[in-house]
Design an enzyme around this catalytic site. Structure first.
Site, PDB file in Angstrom:
ATOM      1  N   TYR A 170       0.838  -1.201   0.000  1.00 31.92           N
ATOM      2  CA  TYR A 170       0.000   0.000   0.000  1.00 31.92           C
ATOM      3  C   TYR A 170       0.875   1.253   0.000  1.00 31.92           C
ATOM      4  CZ  TYR A 170      -3.682  -3.378   0.729  1.00 31.92           C
ATOM      5  OH  TYR A 170      -4.537  -4.444   0.566  1.00 31.92           O
ATOM      6  N   CYS A 342      -8.555 -23.455  11.112  1.00 34.35           N
ATOM      7  CA  CYS A 342      -8.394 -22.797   9.808  1.00 34.35           C
ATOM      8  C   CYS A 342      -7.520 -23.648   8.890  1.00 34.35           C
ATOM      9  CB  CYS A 342      -7.760 -21.423  10.007  1.00 34.35           C
ATOM     10  SG  CYS A 342      -7.372 -20.557   8.471  1.00 34.35           S
ATOM     11  N   CYS A 348     -12.719 -17.466   2.941  1.00 33.66           N
ATOM     12  CA  CYS A 348     -13.439 -16.541   3.830  1.00 33.66           C
ATOM     13  C   CYS A 348     -13.612 -15.161   3.226  1.00 33.66           C
ATOM     14  CB  CYS A 348     -12.714 -16.435   5.171  1.00 33.66           C
ATOM     15  SG  CYS A 348     -10.923 -16.212   5.031  1.00 33.66           S
TER      16      CYS A 348
END
Length: 374
Positions: A170, A342, A348
């Site tokens: 980012y 998981c 998900c």
């Protein structure tokens, strides 16, 4: 000897244990970034599950920094009532919540951001969905101010801390990386120049929220990309942040363009595949005095416990395991130390795009199958 479930502190913030819910996009906000009651309930469930600190999904500081549908915003004062629902839901359950601040920069699209994406340099690379425009210096100053304003809102709305997202490709990470930052002004070239944007944001946020409000950073220990930020430079960045008084560093690694070494790796089936960012975090911990968190593939309590006991990191962060089992910390604390359920399939995240919120699709199928068999 340090233990996972010892009460501990980050600056003045007291936490009930050393487990952290790492920032995870939930897809539970309205189109403009307004939080919903659904998101508040989700955070309340996480707090009730016993995790020491919840780090929110990444909250964009300007509309052009938005990336995904349902993403949280922190750019307008009008969000106050809904945002306070989030913090109150967590505090009612005895938890603590940190707001993660982000601008997605060149990793967003014009459709999501409402304008041509911005980046340190206008380059077309695999990391970017489309060609961004280069940020002029004057606009860099505006972005620094936007991060500070977001931090002030977080403090006023009851969040217990803020985290600057300087990882995963980012905007802040784009300034740090020589692959995405090819500027020739004071924001490009040397590591000191490439780190300037992050340090300016850190200074501005600290000045805005005061000395007693925790300010943290999520940092890539490596971009896992040829030409990107590597461990040697990440260590130097971490040292600079520590010298500036940052309150904690969460170490991650990779970008969406990093192939098999992205931040959310799939198929974590053995202990050897777990803790894939631990070598990066341990190296950084050796050069800083602030607490270090590590995220990346933790599934086994014995491994988590060992990391804390050996002081390889001060906190262990979990993301996907808490989507399937929000009560995992409490389960471990109560003595059931079996492996997280998981399976690292990343399924998900698909409901977040199509159904207004993430959830474990494998768990849903299993529950529906059991109900049908009854």
């Amino acid at each position: 000897m340090r233990k996972v479930f010892d009460e501990t502190k980050i600056h003045h913030l007291t936490l009930r244990n050393r487990l952290v819910r790492s920032a995870t996009w939930e897809g539970m906000c309205r189109a403009g970034g307004h939080p919903t009651e659904k998101l508040a309930a989700y955070y309340g469930t996480l707090a009730r599950g016993g995790v020491g600190l919840i780090i929110s999904g990444y909250a964009f500081v300007r509309p052009d920094g938005k990336q995904l549908p349902g993403q949280l915003g922190i750019h307008e004062d009008s969000f106050a009532p809904e945002a306070r629902l989030l913090t109150e839901a967590v505090h009612r359950e005895g938890g603590k919540i940190c707001l993660q601040l982000v601008h997605c920069g060149g990793q967003t699209t014009a459709r999501a951001a409402g304008a041509q994406p911005v980046a340190p340099t206008a380059v077309q690379i695999d990391q970017y969905p489309e060609l961004p425009r280069e940020l002029p210096e004057a606009e860099i100053a505006d972005l620094v101010a936007a991060f500070a304003a977001g931090a002030v809102r977080a403090r006023e709305w009851g969040f217990d801390a803020v985290q600057l997202h300087a990882a995963h490709g980012y905007l802040i990470n784009q300034f740090l990386s020589p692959l995405t930052n090819r500027r020739t002004d004071r924001y490009g070239g040397s590591l000191e120049n490439r780190c300037r944007f992050l340090l300016e944001i850190s200074h501005a946020v600290r000045a805005a929220v005061g000395k007693d409000f925790p300010v943290m950073v999520k940092l890539n220990g490596s971009d896992n990309l040829n030409g990107g930020l590597d461990l040697e430079e990440a260590v130097l960045v971490a040292r600079m942040l520590d010298e500036e008084g940052i309150d904690a560093i969460e170490v991650s690694g990779g970008t969406p363009a990093s192939g098999g070494q992205t931040p959310v790796r799939q198929g974590i089936e053995t202990r050897e595949q777990e803790a894939y960012n631990l070598p990066l975090a341990y190296r950084i911990k050796q050069v800083v005095s602030c607490p270090v968190m590590v995220v990346g593939g933790f599934r086994t309590f014995e491994l988590v416990e060992g990391v804390i006991r050996r002081e390889e990191a001060d906190f262990v962060s979990l993301s996907r395991p808490l989507i399937r089992e929000p009560n995992l910390p409490r389960r471990w604390e109560e003595g059931d130390e079996s492996r997280a359920r998981c399976i690292s399939c990343n399924g998900c995240f698909k409901p977040g795009m199509k159904e207004g919120g993430i959830y474990c699709v494998v768990d849903k199928v299993e529950r529906e199958s059991r109900a049908f068999s009854l």
